[in-house]
Scaffold this motif. Structure first.
Motif, PDB file in Angstrom:
ATOM      1  N   SER A  94      -2.772   8.051  -0.032  1.00 37.28           N
ATOM      2  CA  SER A  94      -2.338   7.771   1.334  1.00 37.28           C
ATOM      3  C   SER A  94      -3.467   8.121   2.296  1.00 37.28           C
ATOM      4  O   SER A  94      -4.187   9.099   2.086  1.00 37.28           O
ATOM      5  CB  SER A  94      -1.076   8.562   1.696  1.00 37.28           C
ATOM      6  OG  SER A  94      -1.342   9.947   1.763  1.00 37.28           O
ATOM      7  N   CYS A  96      -3.907   8.345   6.487  1.00 40.53           N
ATOM      8  CA  CYS A  96      -3.375   8.244   7.849  1.00 40.53           C
ATOM      9  C   CYS A  96      -4.525   8.459   8.826  1.00 40.53           C
ATOM     10  O   CYS A  96      -5.210   9.482   8.753  1.00 40.53           O
ATOM     11  CB  CYS A  96      -2.283   9.287   8.082  1.00 40.53           C
ATOM     12  SG  CYS A  96      -0.818   9.061   7.052  1.00 40.53           S
ATOM     13  N   LEU A 151      -1.203   3.964   0.719  1.00 37.25           N
ATOM     14  CA  LEU A 151      -0.418   3.876   1.940  1.00 37.25           C
ATOM     15  C   LEU A 151      -1.365   4.085   3.116  1.00 37.25           C
ATOM     16  O   LEU A 151      -1.998   5.134   3.236  1.00 37.25           O
ATOM     17  CB  LEU A 151       0.675   4.943   1.950  1.00 37.25           C
ATOM     18  CG  LEU A 151       1.421   5.124   3.282  1.00 37.25           C
ATOM     19  CD1 LEU A 151       2.202   3.856   3.622  1.00 37.25           C
ATOM     20  CD2 LEU A 151       2.335   6.332   3.222  1.00 37.25           C
TER      21      LEU A 151
END
Length: 277
Positions: A94, A96, A151
């Motif tokens: 992931s 972000c 992600l």
């Protein structure tokens, strides 16, 4: 003369092999992956004191690694964080990102990346700039076109969308590309509007949070000429919390894409006007 980090890596490898353990075996016994042990021994990641304490327990080294880890955390030289971040970018499950200055590298087009690099290094030859741009685009393609895309969740400040990087035509193409990436379900994008004022990441600029299936998360702070890889888990949690606060006040994903499309259209109109001038 070897520095404390190199001594730590050498000693860890020596003690692990002396104990007859593979990297995978040591990772299993200390609750991280074998790949993470490999990253520590090769200098990509640093072992924080809690993990170093686990090494001591498994390898029966009487606190050696914990003491070394504490010393390194306090006094170690700054490593080449950009190379470390590139490795983590390719291995994270992931990612972000908060973009308060420029668009995230994973979204950048050739024209946008070229304009950024030319501005940051005006004396660099066109050939070197082109090489660096191609390397960035290749890294992005390797991640976005992978069968197992991590992600990706990105918060982009409104000012990043309106800033004239390169030209209006470059910006129009760039923003359209970002929308395409999101529509292809390869990333979730949210816009943080100017009207929200001061927020949890106002003074951060560019932030990336890396998550992994088995290993501790990390944060990466980036500026034009330097970066900082943050592995202290207390600090990483603070950056994660700040990202969540910013996400809470950003526009929803669908509304964000509509907003970006509108700004792209404004840039397209400006480009048309510029061509007629």
């Amino acid at each position: 003369m070897a520095g404390p980090e190199e001594i730590f890596r050498q000693e860890l490898k020596h003690r692990r092999e002396e104990a007859g353990l593979t990297q995978q075996a040591l990772g299993s016994l200390t609750h991280v992956s074998g790949a993470f042990i490999c990253q520590i021994e090769s200098g990509v990641r640093r072992a924080q004191p809690p993990l170093a304490r686990a090494f001591d327990l498994v390898l029966k080294t009487d606190g050696l690694f914990e003491r070394m880890a504490i010393t390194i955390a306090k006094h170690a030289d700054v490593p080449d964080y950009a190379k470390q971040a590139a490795v983590l970018l390719g291995e994270a499950t992931s990612i972000c990102e908060y973009a308060g200055v420029v668009l995230p590298g994973l979204l950048q087009t050739e024209g946008y990346a070229t304009a950024l690099m030319q501005a940051a290094a005006p004396n660099q030859s066109p050939e070197d700039t082109a090489t660096n741009v191609r390397a960035r685009l290749d890294r992005s393609a390797n991640i976005l076109e992978s069968e197992k895309v991590p992600l990706l969740w990105m918060i982009i400040h409104e000012l990043v969308l309106t800033a004239p990087i390169g030209s209006s035509a470059v910006m129009s193409e760039q923003l359209a590309h970002a929308v395409d990436v999101a529509h292809g379900r390869r990333a979730v994008i949210q816009v943080l509007q100017v009207k929200e004022g001061v927020h949890a990441l106002t003074s951060t600029g560019q932030l990336a949070l890396f998550g992994f299936a088995e290993d501790p998360p990390a944060a990466y702070l980036e500026s034009a000429y330097s970066g900082q890889l943050v592995e202290d888990q207390g600090l990483v949690r603070k950056y994660q919390a700040s990202f969540e606060w910013a996400r809470a006040i950003a526009l929803p994903p669908r509304t964000s894409l509509e907003f970006i499309t509108s700004v792209a259209e404004d840039h397209r109109k400006n480009a048309k006007t510029d061509s007629l001038a």
